[in-house]
Design an enzyme around this catalytic site. Structure first.
Site, PDB file in Angstrom:
ATOM      1  N   GLU A 100       5.943  10.140 -37.396  1.00 57.11           N
ATOM      2  CA  GLU A 100       7.293   9.785 -37.660  1.00 57.11           C
ATOM      3  C   GLU A 100       7.430   8.335 -38.095  1.00 57.11           C
ATOM      4  O   GLU A 100       7.176   7.478 -37.126  1.00 57.11           O
ATOM      5  CB  GLU A 100       8.110   9.977 -36.331  1.00 57.11           C
ATOM      6  CG  GLU A 100       9.659  10.029 -36.658  1.00 57.11           C
ATOM      7  CD  GLU A 100      10.360   9.907 -35.365  1.00 57.11           C
ATOM      8  OE1 GLU A 100      11.477   9.107 -35.247  1.00 57.11           O
ATOM      9  OE2 GLU A 100       9.965  10.636 -34.467  1.00 57.11           O
ATOM     10  N   ARG A 113      13.521   1.522 -39.150  1.00 56.58           N
ATOM     11  CA  ARG A 113      14.331   0.582 -38.314  1.00 56.58           C
ATOM     12  C   ARG A 113      13.807  -0.655 -38.877  1.00 56.58           C
ATOM     13  O   ARG A 113      14.222  -1.811 -38.288  1.00 56.58           O
ATOM     14  CB  ARG A 113      13.462   0.779 -36.798  1.00 56.58           C
ATOM     15  CG  ARG A 113      13.959   1.870 -36.156  1.00 56.58           C
ATOM     16  CD  ARG A 113      13.223   2.087 -34.658  1.00 56.58           C
ATOM     17  NE  ARG A 113      13.430   3.192 -34.147  1.00 56.58           N
ATOM     18  CZ  ARG A 113      13.075   3.530 -33.025  1.00 56.58           C
ATOM     19  NH1 ARG A 113      12.435   2.783 -32.317  1.00 56.58           N
ATOM     20  NH2 ARG A 113      13.216   4.806 -32.394  1.00 56.58           N
ATOM     21  N   LYS A 145      15.743  17.468 -31.041  1.00 56.66           N
ATOM     22  CA  LYS A 145      14.928  16.253 -30.517  1.00 56.66           C
ATOM     23  C   LYS A 145      15.878  16.002 -29.394  1.00 56.66           C
ATOM     24  O   LYS A 145      16.945  15.857 -29.142  1.00 56.66           O
ATOM     25  CB  LYS A 145      14.976  15.110 -31.330  1.00 56.66           C
ATOM     26  CG  LYS A 145      14.593  13.730 -30.580  1.00 56.66           C
ATOM     27  CD  LYS A 145      14.522  12.773 -31.870  1.00 56.66           C
ATOM     28  CE  LYS A 145      14.254  11.359 -30.970  1.00 56.66           C
ATOM     29  NZ  LYS A 145      14.004  10.265 -32.223  1.00 56.66           N
TER      30      LYS A 145
END
Length: 219
Positions: free
Chosen positions: A50, A54, A138
């Site tokens: 993943e 960011r 999640k």
């Protein structure tokens, strides 16, 4: 419209996440670190990655990994809105991950061919995701939001929901999380901390992955 329901698209995540068991959450500050980092993870037996949106380098790093490390199965994390979801799809990601789940994002995912793993932490958020056809979620931030006792409590009213917990998970507790019947995989950044990425300690990262996967196989 894609013609597929959210749950049907999410079904494509199961053969990715279930055998992976661990999904490293990658924050990449330098584009040039992306490919060697992915190769180090893959060499250690960790193939589902993943890459989080960011940093400014994230998209270019993910694109390079997808192009140059075909063994890696790349998802894009920290997807916050429809534009992020579109960018993840255009990059060639296999799936997307969001820390939360706004109605707007869930609606966008319903119109996207890219499977989304939406983040939840409360019963109301699970209900909203379930109403949109999502049954694989999640759980974030996992440890900070009550940990395994919280997840077990949520399993009562939501017996068909399954989770990939992330947040506060590391080598000391990942096996305990994975032993929960409604957990299909777990995410975290402990396999490749920022200090090792910055120092290009690729062999250290590979070794850590090998040890982690051996530990899980022994259980």
């Amino acid at each position: 419209m894609t013609g597929l329901s959210a749950s049907a698209r999410q079904a494509a995540l199961e053969p990715i996440l279930i055998p992976a068991r661990i999904v490293p959450v990658l924050t990449i500050d330098r584009v040039e670190d992306g490919v060697p980092l992915a190769r180090a993870l893959v060499a250690g037996g960790v193939k589902v990655l993943e890459v989080t949106f960011r940093t400014e380098a994230a998209a270019a790093a993910a694109k390079a990994i997808i192009a140059e490390v075909p063994e890696a199965i790349v998802g894009i994390g920290t997807v916050l809105n429809a534009d992020d979801l579109r960018r993840a799809h255009e990059l060639g990601a296999r799936f997307a991950v969001s820390p939360g789940a706004t109605p707007e994002l869930l609606d966008a995912a319903a119109d996207s061919a890219l499977p989304l793993l939406p983040g939840v932490v409360t019963a109301s958020e699970i209900m909203q995701a379930q109403a949109k056809g999502f049954n694989l979620l999640k759980f974030f931030p996992a440890e900070q939001a009550g940990g395994i006792p919280m997840l077990r409590a949520l399993a009562g009213p939501f017996p068909k929901m399954r989770f990939c917990p992330t947040g506060g998970i590391d080598g000391s507790n990942v096996a305990t999380w994975l032993a929960e019947p409604n957990v299909i995989a777990a995410g975290g950044s402990w396999l490749c901390p920022a200090s090792d990425i910055k120092a290009a300690n690729w062999e250290v990262i590979t070794g850590r992955c090998i040890d982690a996967m051996k530990h899980l196989r022994r259980r």
